[in-house]
Design a protein around this motif. Structure first.
Motif, mmCIF file in Angstrom:
data_model
loop_
_atom_site.group_PDB
_atom_site.id
_atom_site.type_symbol
_atom_site.label_atom_id
_atom_site.label_comp_id
_atom_site.label_asym_id
_atom_site.label_seq_id
_atom_site.Cartn_x
_atom_site.Cartn_y
_atom_site.Cartn_z
ATOM 1 N N ILE A 46 0.876 -1.164 0.000
ATOM 2 C CA ILE A 46 0.000 0.000 0.000
ATOM 3 C C ILE A 46 0.914 1.216 0.000
ATOM 4 C CG2 ILE A 46 -0.205 -0.026 2.526
ATOM 5 C CD1 ILE A 46 -3.070 1.111 2.148
ATOM 6 N N ASP A 47 0.588 2.215 -0.804
ATOM 7 C CA ASP A 47 1.462 3.386 -0.843
ATOM 8 C C ASP A 47 1.067 4.372 0.260
ATOM 9 O OD1 ASP A 47 -0.672 4.976 -1.797
ATOM 10 O OD2 ASP A 47 -0.056 4.720 -3.878
ATOM 11 N N SER A 48 1.926 5.342 0.487
ATOM 12 C CA SER A 48 1.737 6.303 1.574
ATOM 13 C C SER A 48 0.436 7.086 1.437
ATOM 14 C CB SER A 48 2.921 7.276 1.630
ATOM 15 O OG SER A 48 4.100 6.588 1.933
ATOM 16 N N VAL A 83 5.413 -2.035 8.557
ATOM 17 C CA VAL A 83 6.214 -0.845 8.266
ATOM 18 C C VAL A 83 7.660 -1.080 8.699
ATOM 19 C CG1 VAL A 83 6.491 1.627 8.768
ATOM 20 C CG2 VAL A 83 4.199 0.619 8.707
ATOM 21 N N CYS A 84 8.601 -0.618 7.891
ATOM 22 C CA CYS A 84 10.011 -0.568 8.285
ATOM 23 C C CYS A 84 10.603 0.680 7.632
ATOM 24 C CB CYS A 84 10.763 -1.841 7.896
ATOM 25 S SG CYS A 84 10.965 -2.091 6.120
ATOM 26 N N ARG A 85 11.908 0.745 7.519
ATOM 27 C CA ARG A 85 12.533 1.935 6.948
ATOM 28 C C ARG A 85 12.246 2.073 5.461
ATOM 29 N NH1 ARG A 85 16.959 3.403 4.197
ATOM 30 N NH2 ARG A 85 17.793 5.465 4.631
ATOM 31 N N SER A 86 12.456 0.972 4.704
ATOM 32 C CA SER A 86 12.326 1.066 3.251
ATOM 33 C C SER A 86 11.348 0.067 2.648
ATOM 34 C CB SER A 86 13.695 0.858 2.597
ATOM 35 O OG SER A 86 14.155 -0.455 2.868
ATOM 36 N N GLY A 87 10.920 -0.914 3.426
ATOM 37 C CA GLY A 87 10.016 -1.943 2.940
ATOM 38 C C GLY A 87 10.610 -3.336 2.957
ATOM 39 N N ARG A 110 -0.371 -6.325 4.284
ATOM 40 C CA ARG A 110 0.258 -5.418 3.312
ATOM 41 C C ARG A 110 1.509 -4.790 3.908
ATOM 42 N NH1 ARG A 110 -4.947 -1.894 2.458
ATOM 43 N NH2 ARG A 110 -5.126 -2.547 4.608
ATOM 44 N N VAL A 111 2.362 -4.304 3.015
ATOM 45 C CA VAL A 111 3.610 -3.644 3.372
ATOM 46 C C VAL A 111 3.521 -2.201 2.901
ATOM 47 C CG1 VAL A 111 6.091 -3.552 2.842
ATOM 48 C CG2 VAL A 111 4.977 -5.754 3.283
ATOM 49 N N LEU A 112 3.943 -1.258 3.753
ATOM 50 C CA LEU A 112 3.988 0.142 3.333
ATOM 51 C C LEU A 112 5.082 0.289 2.282
ATOM 52 C CD1 LEU A 112 3.116 3.089 3.517
ATOM 53 C CD2 LEU A 112 4.721 3.348 5.436
ATOM 54 N N ASP A 113 4.677 0.557 1.058
ATOM 55 C CA ASP A 113 5.595 0.671 -0.068
ATOM 56 C C ASP A 113 6.580 1.815 0.182
ATOM 57 O OD1 ASP A 113 6.641 0.012 -2.547
ATOM 58 O OD2 ASP A 113 5.263 1.311 -3.643
ATOM 59 N N GLY A 114 7.865 1.496 0.221
ATOM 60 C CA GLY A 114 8.884 2.513 0.453
ATOM 61 C C GLY A 114 9.115 2.814 1.920
ATOM 62 N N GLY A 115 8.334 2.200 2.809
ATOM 63 C CA GLY A 115 8.516 2.333 4.245
ATOM 64 C C GLY A 115 8.449 3.761 4.760
ATOM 65 N N MET A 116 9.144 3.994 5.860
ATOM 66 C CA MET A 116 9.144 5.306 6.492
ATOM 67 C C MET A 116 9.782 6.365 5.604
ATOM 68 S SD MET A 116 7.465 5.303 9.316
ATOM 69 C CE MET A 116 7.932 6.936 9.886
ATOM 70 N N ILE A 117 10.689 5.948 4.740
ATOM 71 C CA ILE A 117 11.304 6.910 3.816
ATOM 72 C C ILE A 117 10.216 7.533 2.950
ATOM 73 C CG2 ILE A 117 12.857 7.176 1.846
ATOM 74 C CD1 ILE A 117 14.562 4.919 3.052
ATOM 75 N N ALA A 118 9.369 6.696 2.351
ATOM 76 C CA ALA A 118 8.294 7.197 1.486
ATOM 77 C C ALA A 118 7.251 7.959 2.307
ATOM 78 C CB ALA A 118 7.646 6.035 0.734
#
Length: 194
Positions: A11-13, A71-75, A94-102
């Protein structure tokens, strides 16, 4: 949406932020180290570091449904957590696409604590220091430069396998560990969140 390359549901931000604003936000499990989590995290996220997740995933399963975003730093670590949960019988997280960076790049809200270096930066510092030191020492002591070569090979393997042994070792240092994540506290937080 699903990434064709890795078959990981993402899932994107923007979509996650919209769900949260609409009051339909999923549970957020942040799988980074406690130190990384304390530095910055999405409001309402629950910190479940990878080591805790691996050790207690069956306990966690009974408190989760498929409305979870990892969620993690980059996915990367979140994708590993997703695979671990899928093996245990919860396949559609689901995984946050791009993680905390995105998430931060999108200007989404965060809770901030004291500033710490993220794991990738720590790995670059340690690996670079080893290569520099052994390269210089190799001018005086023949063969020492091979240690730097081994570190370089480890970094290549880390990139190809999308795992990092040095990062795992660094995550165990007091700087990154912080207070031990207690599974009872995590389970209570999961029970208390709708």
């Amino acid at each position: 949406m699903t990434s064709n390359a890795s078959r990981t549901a993402v899932i994107d931000s923007a979509a996650l932020q919209r769900l949260i604003q609409e009051g339909r936000g999923p549970r957020l499990l942040d799988v980074r180290t406690p130190g990384e989590f304390r530095t910055v995290h999405i409001p309402g996220a629950c910190n479940v570091p990878m080591a805790v997740l691996r050790e207690h995933r069956t306990e966690l399963l009974s408190h989760l449904d498929e409305n979870v975003v990892l969620v993690c730093r980059s996915g990367s670590r979140a994708s590993q957590a997703q695979a671990s949960f899928a093996e245990a019988g919860l396949p559609n997280l689901r995984v946050l696409d791009g993680g905390m960076i995105a998430w931060e790049s999108a200007g989404a809200p965060v809770d901030r604590g004291s500033e710490r270096w993220d794991m990738e930066r720590q790995v670059r510092l340690v690996a670079g220091s080893i290569v520099l030191t052994t390269g210089l020492a190799g001018l005086l002591v023949p063969g020492v430069h091979l240690i730097g070569t081994a570190v370089g090979a480890g970094l290549v393997y880390a990139a190809v396998s999308n795992s990092c042994a040095m990062g795992v070792l660094l995550s165990k240092t007091p700087y990154n560990r912080g207070p031990r994540t207690d599974i009872r506290t995590v389970v209570k937080a999961l029970r208390d969140k709708p």
